[in-house]
Design an enzyme around this catalytic site. Structure first.
Site, mmCIF file in Angstrom:
data_model
loop_
_atom_site.group_PDB
_atom_site.id
_atom_site.type_symbol
_atom_site.label_atom_id
_atom_site.label_comp_id
_atom_site.label_asym_id
_atom_site.label_seq_id
_atom_site.Cartn_x
_atom_site.Cartn_y
_atom_site.Cartn_z
ATOM 1 N N LYS A 46 0.846 -1.207 0.000
ATOM 2 C CA LYS A 46 0.000 0.000 0.000
ATOM 3 C C LYS A 46 0.878 1.253 0.000
ATOM 4 O O LYS A 46 2.073 1.184 0.323
ATOM 5 C CB LYS A 46 -0.887 -0.026 1.230
ATOM 6 C CG LYS A 46 -0.090 -0.053 2.530
ATOM 7 C CD LYS A 46 -0.960 -0.373 3.727
ATOM 8 C CE LYS A 46 -0.093 -0.462 4.975
ATOM 9 N NZ LYS A 46 -0.889 -0.860 6.150
ATOM 10 N N ARG A 144 -10.623 -0.646 14.595
ATOM 11 C CA ARG A 144 -10.532 0.072 13.326
ATOM 12 C C ARG A 144 -11.548 -0.635 12.437
ATOM 13 O O ARG A 144 -12.723 -0.636 12.765
ATOM 14 C CB ARG A 144 -9.099 -0.058 12.768
ATOM 15 C CG ARG A 144 -8.294 1.198 12.900
ATOM 16 C CD ARG A 144 -6.848 1.096 12.455
ATOM 17 N NE ARG A 144 -6.502 0.096 11.438
ATOM 18 C CZ ARG A 144 -5.291 -0.060 10.911
ATOM 19 N NH1 ARG A 144 -4.303 0.728 11.295
ATOM 20 N NH2 ARG A 144 -5.043 -0.990 10.027
ATOM 21 N N HIS A 176 -6.130 -7.766 12.777
ATOM 22 C CA HIS A 176 -4.937 -6.902 12.779
ATOM 23 C C HIS A 176 -4.627 -6.499 14.217
ATOM 24 O O HIS A 176 -5.536 -6.199 14.991
ATOM 25 C CB HIS A 176 -5.214 -5.671 11.913
ATOM 26 C CG HIS A 176 -3.994 -4.857 11.579
ATOM 27 N ND1 HIS A 176 -2.886 -5.377 10.934
ATOM 28 C CD2 HIS A 176 -3.709 -3.556 11.786
ATOM 29 C CE1 HIS A 176 -1.986 -4.413 10.767
ATOM 30 N NE2 HIS A 176 -2.458 -3.305 11.283
ATOM 31 N N ARG A 234 1.790 -11.086 7.175
ATOM 32 C CA ARG A 234 1.414 -9.948 6.334
ATOM 33 C C ARG A 234 2.347 -8.763 6.612
ATOM 34 O O ARG A 234 1.909 -7.695 7.024
ATOM 35 C CB ARG A 234 -0.014 -9.561 6.721
ATOM 36 C CG ARG A 234 -0.986 -9.411 5.606
ATOM 37 C CD ARG A 234 -2.405 -9.212 6.134
ATOM 38 N NE ARG A 234 -2.510 -8.385 7.287
ATOM 39 C CZ ARG A 234 -3.156 -8.721 8.426
ATOM 40 N NH1 ARG A 234 -3.788 -9.856 8.537
ATOM 41 N NH2 ARG A 234 -3.183 -7.890 9.432
ATOM 42 N N TYR A 277 13.576 30.998 7.165
ATOM 43 C CA TYR A 277 12.424 31.677 7.778
ATOM 44 C C TYR A 277 12.522 31.725 9.298
ATOM 45 O O TYR A 277 12.844 30.716 9.941
ATOM 46 C CB TYR A 277 11.133 30.936 7.430
ATOM 47 C CG TYR A 277 10.701 31.052 5.987
ATOM 48 C CD1 TYR A 277 10.536 32.297 5.382
ATOM 49 C CD2 TYR A 277 10.426 29.914 5.249
ATOM 50 C CE1 TYR A 277 10.117 32.387 4.063
ATOM 51 C CE2 TYR A 277 10.004 30.001 3.927
ATOM 52 C CZ TYR A 277 9.850 31.242 3.343
ATOM 53 O OH TYR A 277 9.436 31.323 2.042
ATOM 54 N N CYS A 324 11.931 24.559 4.624
ATOM 55 C CA CYS A 324 10.946 25.284 3.822
ATOM 56 C C CYS A 324 10.202 24.286 2.928
ATOM 57 O O CYS A 324 10.418 23.093 3.010
ATOM 58 C CB CYS A 324 11.646 26.336 2.968
ATOM 59 S SG CYS A 324 12.752 27.389 3.921
ATOM 60 N N MET A 325 9.342 24.789 2.072
ATOM 61 C CA MET A 325 8.551 23.892 1.227
ATOM 62 C C MET A 325 9.429 23.072 0.278
ATOM 63 O O MET A 325 9.181 21.886 0.061
ATOM 64 C CB MET A 325 7.530 24.693 0.421
ATOM 65 C CG MET A 325 6.537 23.816 -0.327
ATOM 66 S SD MET A 325 5.363 24.748 -1.311
ATOM 67 C CE MET A 325 4.451 25.613 -0.053
ATOM 68 N N ASP A 326 10.474 23.726 -0.265
ATOM 69 C CA ASP A 326 11.269 23.090 -1.317
ATOM 70 C C ASP A 326 12.745 22.956 -0.972
ATOM 71 O O ASP A 326 13.521 22.501 -1.810
ATOM 72 C CB ASP A 326 11.201 23.938 -2.598
ATOM 73 C CG ASP A 326 9.805 24.451 -2.856
ATOM 74 O OD1 ASP A 326 8.926 23.605 -3.086
ATOM 75 O OD2 ASP A 326 9.598 25.671 -2.795
HETATM 76 C C1 PLP Z 1 -0.077 -1.889 6.772
HETATM 77 C C2 PLP Z 1 -0.642 -3.170 7.148
HETATM 78 C C3 PLP Z 1 0.172 -4.281 7.361
HETATM 79 C C4 PLP Z 1 1.674 -4.203 7.438
HETATM 80 O O1 PLP Z 1 2.017 -3.515 8.616
HETATM 81 P P1 PLP Z 1 3.569 -3.299 9.022
HETATM 82 O O2 PLP Z 1 3.510 -2.760 10.388
HETATM 83 O O3 PLP Z 1 4.099 -2.293 8.067
HETATM 84 O O4 PLP Z 1 4.204 -4.598 8.903
HETATM 85 C C5 PLP Z 1 -0.439 -5.496 7.583
HETATM 86 N N1 PLP Z 1 -1.780 -5.602 7.594
HETATM 87 C C6 PLP Z 1 -2.590 -4.546 7.432
HETATM 88 C C7 PLP Z 1 -4.058 -4.706 7.470
HETATM 89 C C8 PLP Z 1 -2.058 -3.281 7.216
HETATM 90 O O5 PLP Z 1 -2.857 -2.238 7.052
#
Ligand code: PLP
Length: 392
Positions: A46, A144, A176, A234, A277, A324-326
């Site tokens: 992701k 969640r 999770h 995962r 700044y 700064c931004m850049d």
């Molecule tokens: C991002 C995510 C992971 C991986 O998590 P890490 O802490 O980066 O290993 C696994 N499962 C789900 C649902 C996630 O959102």
């Protein structure tokens, strides 16, 4: 009248780039496979593979031994398919606007943590004539996504009815962790007990068979909780070489990304000169200031002001004054530095440069945020091996 837009990236050296070592990604996946008791490994790609570049990293992860890929949104999974990647992909955040028909047509597996996503997926299955492969998500304590214990039986019933009709196949049961990166946290054992209970309820309801993947382990659980591996782990952050539990070391992982920039300007200034700044930095002697062309728009967080370090002209230098931004400034004293010289913000740490972990520590955040925030202006350059590696 129209003006041609030059393809600057191909003509000139870019002012900054994020180099990603794909051999490190393969190495990390194989290290994690050694840690894992599970037959399957789904690598989280992701958020543009945690800022490392979605498609090249997904390919490297599969080459390294991952069997599946995971994304938050369906559109990320569709990008993998558009690139020709055929490995199983699961997307786990379903919004009412998600392109479900396209997901089913592209063989993207979907998560459902409530009844409404099952209904939406069933509707898409009827429209497309496809059988959707779904993973039912239990909320075992992170609060969640996912169904709480009280909502789980109804979710199972609805999914089993859809399976009987041929609209879906229940391919996974999952959850999770909230605190897997805090070894010994009491919620870990509680979540595992809740997960086992959710699996038992599912089994009793009729969700059975070895093809149903049970999974709960993120990176931290993959390296520290063998009892949480079930049928699949995962991992995300660890695949990119960043430790999921920094207090416990690096687990043999190799950071894949090196963030660099080229000095855009260097000049001598007097003692007592205010910099950037707000003049939050003032030179204490005559010195050379160098301008690094990366800013908070590129993910160099403003909190790095007077705090984070970079490697420039052979030594560590602290960010001097406001980011700064850049751009931001560094003070190199009397050391020689010139426009075009390379500055390393972070990397594996093998050549004296800071690590992403050091950046995270100095900013009070986690490495996930450091790497995913790197902006779209910074090209990701993928290499097979880090430049100095293998030289000796
Ligand atoms: C991002 C995510 C992971 C991986 O998590 P890490 O802490 O980066 O290993 C696994 N499962 C789900 C649902 C996630 O959102």
């Amino acid at each position: 009248m129209s003006f041609p837009i030059p393809d600057v990236h191909s003509r000139v050296a870019t002012p900054a780039e994020a180099r990603v070592d794909l051999s490190a990604i393969r190495h990390n996946v194989s290290v994690l496979r050694e840690h894992s008791r599970a037959a399957e490994m789904m690598v989280a790609v992701k958020a543009d593979a945690y800022g490392h570049g979605l498609v090249p990293c997904a390919r490297a992860a599969l080459q390294g031994g991952a069997t599946r890929l995971g994304t938050a949104y369906v559109r990320e999974a569709l990008e993998l398919r558009a690139a020709g990647i055929t490995a199983p992909v699961l997307s786990w955040i379903l919004t009412p606007d998600e392109p479900l028909d396209e997901a089913l047509t592209a063989d993207v597996e979907l998560s459902a943590g409530a009844v409404w996503p099952v209904d939406a997926i069933v509707a898409a299955a009827r429209r497309t004539g496809r059988t959707a492969r779904i993973h039912l998500k239990a909320d075992t304590g992170i609060t969640r996504g996912g169904a709480t214990a009280r909502a789980w039986p109804e979710l199972l019933d609805r999914a089993l009815a859809a399976q009987a009709e041929g609209a879906v196949e229940i391919a996974g049961l999952w959850s999770h962790f909230a605190c897997a990166d805090i070894p010994g946290h009491p919620s870990i054992a509680r979540q595992l007990a809740e997960f086992d209970e959710a699996l038992a309820v599912a089994d009793k309801a009729g969700v059975t068979g070895s093809h149903v993947l049970r999974h709960i382990a993120n990176s931290a659980a993959t390296v520290s909780l063998p009892g949480a591996h079930y049928d699949m782990v995962r991992p995300g952050i660890a695949v990119y070489g960043l430790s999921p539990i920094p207090e416990l070391g690096d687990f043999g992982l190799r950071p894949a990304m090196t963030l660099t920039a080229r000095v855009a300007m260097a000049k001598r200034v007097d003692a007592g000169t205010g910099v950037s700044y707000g003049h939050l930095y003032t030179t204490d002697r005559e010195t050379t200031m160098a301008l690094v062309p990366l800013g908070y728009a590129d993910g160099v967080l403003r909190g790095a002001t007077n705090r984070a370090e970079v490697l420039a002209a052979g030594r560590r230098r602290r960010v001097a004054g406001r980011v700064c931004m850049d751009q931001f400034m560094i003070d190199v004293g009397d050391d020689p530095i010139a426009e075009g010289d390379e500055v390393v913000l972070f990397g594996p740490g093998a050549h004296g440069e800071p690590t992403a972990q050091e950046w995270a520590d100095s900013l009070g955040t986690i490495t996930h945020e450091i790497v995913t925030r790197i902006g779209a202006r910074v090209p990701r350059v993928h290499r097979e091996t880090a430049p100095m590696e293998g030289a000796g």
